[in-house]
Design a protein around this motif. Structure first.
Motif, PDB file in Angstrom:
ATOM      1  N   HIS A   1       0.867  -1.176   0.000  1.00 17.09           N
ATOM      2  CA  HIS A   1       0.000   0.000   0.000  1.00 17.09           C
ATOM      3  C   HIS A   1       0.910   1.234   0.000  1.00 17.09           C
ATOM      4  N   VAL A   2       0.469   2.305  -0.655  1.00 20.15           N
ATOM      5  CA  VAL A   2       1.338   3.459  -0.887  1.00 20.15           C
ATOM      6  C   VAL A   2       0.695   4.751  -0.394  1.00 20.15           C
ATOM      7  N   LEU A   3       1.434   5.494   0.410  1.00 23.51           N
ATOM      8  CA  LEU A   3       1.098   6.869   0.761  1.00 23.51           C
ATOM      9  C   LEU A   3       2.330   7.718   0.459  1.00 23.51           C
ATOM     10  N   SER A   4       2.133   8.961   0.026  1.00 29.32           N
ATOM     11  CA  SER A   4       3.304   9.739  -0.365  1.00 29.32           C
ATOM     12  C   SER A   4       3.050  11.231  -0.229  1.00 29.32           C
ATOM     13  N   SER A   5       4.151  11.964  -0.234  1.00 27.48           N
ATOM     14  CA  SER A   5       4.108  13.424  -0.240  1.00 27.48           C
ATOM     15  C   SER A   5       5.217  13.922  -1.154  1.00 27.48           C
TER      16      SER A   5
ATOM     17  N   ASP B   1       8.229  -8.773 -13.754  1.00 30.69           N
ATOM     18  CA  ASP B   1       6.989  -8.464 -13.029  1.00 30.69           C
ATOM     19  C   ASP B   1       7.260  -7.493 -11.881  1.00 30.69           C
ATOM     20  N   GLU B   2       8.405  -7.636 -11.224  1.00 31.44           N
ATOM     21  CA  GLU B   2       8.730  -6.700 -10.146  1.00 31.44           C
ATOM     22  C   GLU B   2       9.063  -5.321 -10.701  1.00 31.44           C
ATOM     23  N   SER B   3       9.710  -5.267 -11.857  1.00 35.23           N
ATOM     24  CA  SER B   3       9.962  -3.969 -12.488  1.00 35.23           C
ATOM     25  C   SER B   3       8.644  -3.258 -12.782  1.00 35.23           C
ATOM     26  N   VAL B   4       7.668  -4.004 -13.260  1.00 34.54           N
ATOM     27  CA  VAL B   4       6.353  -3.429 -13.531  1.00 34.54           C
ATOM     28  C   VAL B   4       5.711  -2.954 -12.234  1.00 34.54           C
ATOM     29  N   LEU B   5       5.798  -3.771 -11.181  1.00 34.47           N
ATOM     30  CA  LEU B   5       5.194  -3.406  -9.901  1.00 34.47           C
ATOM     31  C   LEU B   5       5.790  -2.106  -9.353  1.00 34.47           C
ATOM     32  N   ILE B   6       7.091  -1.947  -9.429  1.00 34.89           N
ATOM     33  CA  ILE B   6       7.717  -0.720  -8.925  1.00 34.89           C
ATOM     34  C   ILE B   6       7.290   0.481  -9.769  1.00 34.89           C
ATOM     35  N   MET B   7       7.126   0.288 -11.077  1.00 34.86           N
ATOM     36  CA  MET B   7       6.590   1.375 -11.904  1.00 34.86           C
ATOM     37  C   MET B   7       5.163   1.711 -11.474  1.00 34.86           C
ATOM     38  N   GLU B   8       4.376   0.710 -11.089  1.00 33.59           N
ATOM     39  CA  GLU B   8       3.010   0.965 -10.616  1.00 33.59           C
ATOM     40  C   GLU B   8       3.025   1.771  -9.315  1.00 33.59           C
ATOM     41  N   VAL B   9       3.991   1.472  -8.446  1.00 34.76           N
ATOM     42  CA  VAL B   9       4.137   2.248  -7.211  1.00 34.76           C
ATOM     43  C   VAL B   9       4.457   3.701  -7.538  1.00 34.76           C
ATOM     44  N   MET B  10       5.377   3.914  -8.458  1.00 34.85           N
ATOM     45  CA  MET B  10       5.735   5.284  -8.828  1.00 34.85           C
ATOM     46  C   MET B  10       4.586   5.999  -9.542  1.00 34.85           C
ATOM     47  N   ASP B  11       3.796   5.256 -10.317  1.00 35.14           N
ATOM     48  CA  ASP B  11       2.589   5.838 -10.905  1.00 35.14           C
ATOM     49  C   ASP B  11       1.651   6.347  -9.819  1.00 35.14           C
ATOM     50  N   GLU B  12       1.482   5.534  -8.761  1.00 41.41           N
ATOM     51  CA  GLU B  12       0.585   5.911  -7.672  1.00 41.41           C
ATOM     52  C   GLU B  12       1.112   7.133  -6.925  1.00 41.41           C
ATOM     53  N   VAL B  13       2.401   7.212  -6.726  1.00 40.95           N
ATOM     54  CA  VAL B  13       2.997   8.385  -6.077  1.00 40.95           C
ATOM     55  C   VAL B  13       2.722   9.635  -6.914  1.00 40.95           C
ATOM     56  N   ARG B  14       2.911   9.521  -8.210  1.00 43.61           N
ATOM     57  CA  ARG B  14       2.643  10.674  -9.082  1.00 43.61           C
ATOM     58  C   ARG B  14       1.166  11.053  -9.059  1.00 43.61           C
ATOM     59  N   LYS B  15       0.291  10.052  -9.067  1.00 45.52           N
ATOM     60  CA  LYS B  15      -1.157  10.311  -9.038  1.00 45.52           C
ATOM     61  C   LYS B  15      -1.549  11.041  -7.757  1.00 45.52           C
ATOM     62  N   GLN B  16      -0.999  10.583  -6.627  1.00 48.54           N
ATOM     63  CA  GLN B  16      -1.334  11.202  -5.345  1.00 48.54           C
ATOM     64  C   GLN B  16      -0.879  12.649  -5.257  1.00 48.54           C
ATOM     65  N   ASN B  17       0.125  12.998  -6.059  1.00 48.99           N
ATOM     66  CA  ASN B  17       0.702  14.334  -5.958  1.00 48.99           C
ATOM     67  C   ASN B  17       0.560  15.180  -7.223  1.00 48.99           C
ATOM     68  N   GLY B  18      -0.242  14.690  -8.150  1.00 46.68           N
ATOM     69  CA  GLY B  18      -0.530  15.469  -9.344  1.00 46.68           C
ATOM     70  C   GLY B  18       0.662  15.742 -10.232  1.00 46.68           C
ATOM     71  N   LEU B  19       1.580  14.782 -10.318  1.00 48.38           N
ATOM     72  CA  LEU B  19       2.762  14.955 -11.163  1.00 48.38           C
ATOM     73  C   LEU B  19       2.558  14.227 -12.486  1.00 48.38           C
ATOM     74  N   THR B  20       2.572  14.952 -13.570  1.00 52.42           N
ATOM     75  CA  THR B  20       2.439  14.352 -14.894  1.00 52.42           C
ATOM     76  C   THR B  20       3.595  14.801 -15.778  1.00 52.42           C
ATOM     77  N   TYR B  21       3.818  14.036 -16.835  1.00 47.07           N
ATOM     78  CA  TYR B  21       4.823  14.380 -17.827  1.00 47.07           C
ATOM     79  C   TYR B  21       4.121  14.594 -19.169  1.00 47.07           C
ATOM     80  N   PRO B  22       4.801  15.201 -20.119  1.00 43.68           N
ATOM     81  CA  PRO B  22       4.178  15.412 -21.432  1.00 43.68           C
ATOM     82  C   PRO B  22       3.706  14.097 -22.053  1.00 43.68           C
ATOM     83  N   GLU B  23       2.599  14.161 -22.769  1.00 42.32           N
ATOM     84  CA  GLU B  23       2.001  12.977 -23.365  1.00 42.32           C
ATOM     85  C   GLU B  23       2.989  12.243 -24.271  1.00 42.32           C
ATOM     86  N   LYS B  24       3.866  12.984 -24.952  1.00 43.52           N
ATOM     87  CA  LYS B  24       4.792  12.352 -25.891  1.00 43.52           C
ATOM     88  C   LYS B  24       5.738  11.365 -25.209  1.00 43.52           C
ATOM     89  N   ILE B  25       5.998  11.545 -23.887  1.00 46.28           N
ATOM     90  CA  ILE B  25       6.862  10.582 -23.207  1.00 46.28           C
ATOM     91  C   ILE B  25       6.072   9.631 -22.302  1.00 46.28           C
TER      92      ILE B  25
END
Length: 397
Positions: free
Chosen positions: A221-225, A365-389
């Motif tokens: 489970h992920v919480l972040s700031s 599969d673990e590489s994917v899972l860690i990317m999912e964790v980082m996705d959740e951190v970005r979602k919680q904090n409103g961090l996005t990158y340009p659509e092209k990347i």
């Protein structure tokens, strides 16, 4: 039995590619590796043929190594067994997909991709084509990291309860980076999370996730700031709290903090006097790892029974008197001391030799899972990158 030679192509010619390739050309016997050896047969620059030529000369590649002025030419070279992708992580998805579509095995720099959707697409493609693919999280393959994980799995630390890991710079970004620098440029997925936070997450995951039974372990489970760098909007301070579920009879849930920041430092004077940057705490004691946690060389084991065991883990290489140097950026290691990137190269070559399609100490599969964790951190904090990347469409960047 003679060591099996693995023929490498190097995609990109920046600083990390130079460090990796110089390590790659060290005789594996200097680190007691006997089953594989490495050859650099080609390198490509996206800017010019002359840049690829300069790169091959600077790393000491053999005269037979071929320079290419485009990545498209590199992936068509039939003499290459595996390609090391060393571009910024904003470009990993497009570059790795180019290699996979050409039928090439790949070792890709961390962070694997910009988001989990891209990572899943790469894994799916590699598996469909029966190709080797591995995220180049070099730290996992250090003897030091193997020692730390064995201290956990052997029960030496008792039941592990908590881990803290910090990877911070101690710099003033306004004085250190211009707005186009990869560390702060959103167009290159710049910021703490994907560049340095991946190392803090590496220590958390390799101690609390990799050491669990694959059949029963669960995602955290992920919480972040997060605090944004006002000049560009990239993240400059990120703190992640992870809770790894575990059955009560096994000791209950495990907690972890993974942190990183530009302005703070976990190694203030560069001499280790600030204390450990990673602490793995169990019911019988703890393991400490000193900064820099991406290339650690010092551990301390402290147990409740009074045991204290300090170890130093210098990186092997050609040795003093060789006149050979490696390092990263402006910082050079001691004469004859490798940087440590050869351990992941040895693993990739060994996997090819054994017919495996992913790394031993970090599955796809673990590489994917860690990317999912980082996705959740970005979602919680409103961090996005340009659509092209962020896209999974095939485009030219």
């Amino acid at each position: 039995m003679a060591p099996k030679e693995t023929r490498w192509g190097i995609l990109a010619t920046g600083g990390i590619a130079e460090t990796f390739t110089k390590d790659l050309l060290i005789d594996p016997a200097t680190r007691n590796v006997q089953n594989v050896k490495h050859a650099v047969v080609a390198a490509a620059s996206s800017s010019s043929l002359s840049r690829a030529q300069e790169f091959l000369k600077s790393v000491g590649a053999p005269a037979s190594a071929k320079p290419y002025g485009s990545y498209e030419e590199l992936v068509k070279d039939d003499n290459i067994d595996i390609i090391y992708v060393a571009t910024p992580h904003s470009h990993h998805y497009q570059n790795v997909m180019l290699c996979l579509e050409a039928g090439k095995n790949v070792l890709c720099e961390k962070a694997f991709t910009v988001n989990a959707a891209q990572a899943k697409k790469l894994v799916e493609t590699a598996r469909q084509k029966n190709l080797f693919l591995m995220e180049a999280v070099w730290t996992r393959y250090f003897p030091l990291s193997i020692y730390v994980r064995e201290a956990i799995t052997s029960g030496k630390l008792g039941t592990v309860i908590r881990v803290s890991a910090d990877n911070s710079f101690g710099v003033i970004p306004e004085e250190t980076f211009d707005t186009g620098h990869r560390m702060v440029n959103p167009d290159l997925a710049g910021g703490i999370l994907l560049d340095t936070g991946i190392y803090s997450l590496t220590w958390v995951f390799q101690t609390l996730y990799l050491t669990q039974d694959p059949k029963t372990r669960k995602p955290p489970h992920v919480l972040s700031s997060m605090q944004k760098y006002p000049v560009t909007g990239a993240d400059e301070l990120t703190t992640i709290l992870l809770t790894f579920p575990r059955d009560p009879q096994e000791g209950g849930d495990m907690h972890a903090t993974a942190t990183g920041g530009f302005r703070t430092s976990n190694d203030i004077d560069g001499k280790g006097t600030a204390g450990p940057a990673v602490r793995i705490q169990g019911t019988k004691g703890e393991m400490q790892v000193w900064a820099p946690i991406f290339r650690p060389t010092r551990t301390r084991l402290i147990l409740k029974d009074g045991t204290t065991d300090d170890k130093n883990w210098p990186q092997p290489g050609p040795g003093q008197g060789s006149g050979w140097y490696n390092g990263f950026g402006a910082k050079k290691n001691a004469e004859g001391e490798g940087h440590g990137m050869f351990w992941e190269a040895d693993e990739a070559a060994t996997a090819l030799l054994e017919g495996r399609k992913e790394g031993k100490y970090k599955s796809l599969d673990e590489s994917v899972l860690i990317m999912e964790v980082m996705d959740e951190v970005r979602k919680q904090n409103g961090l996005t990158y340009p659509e092209k990347i962020e896209t999974t469409e095939r485009i030219t960047l």
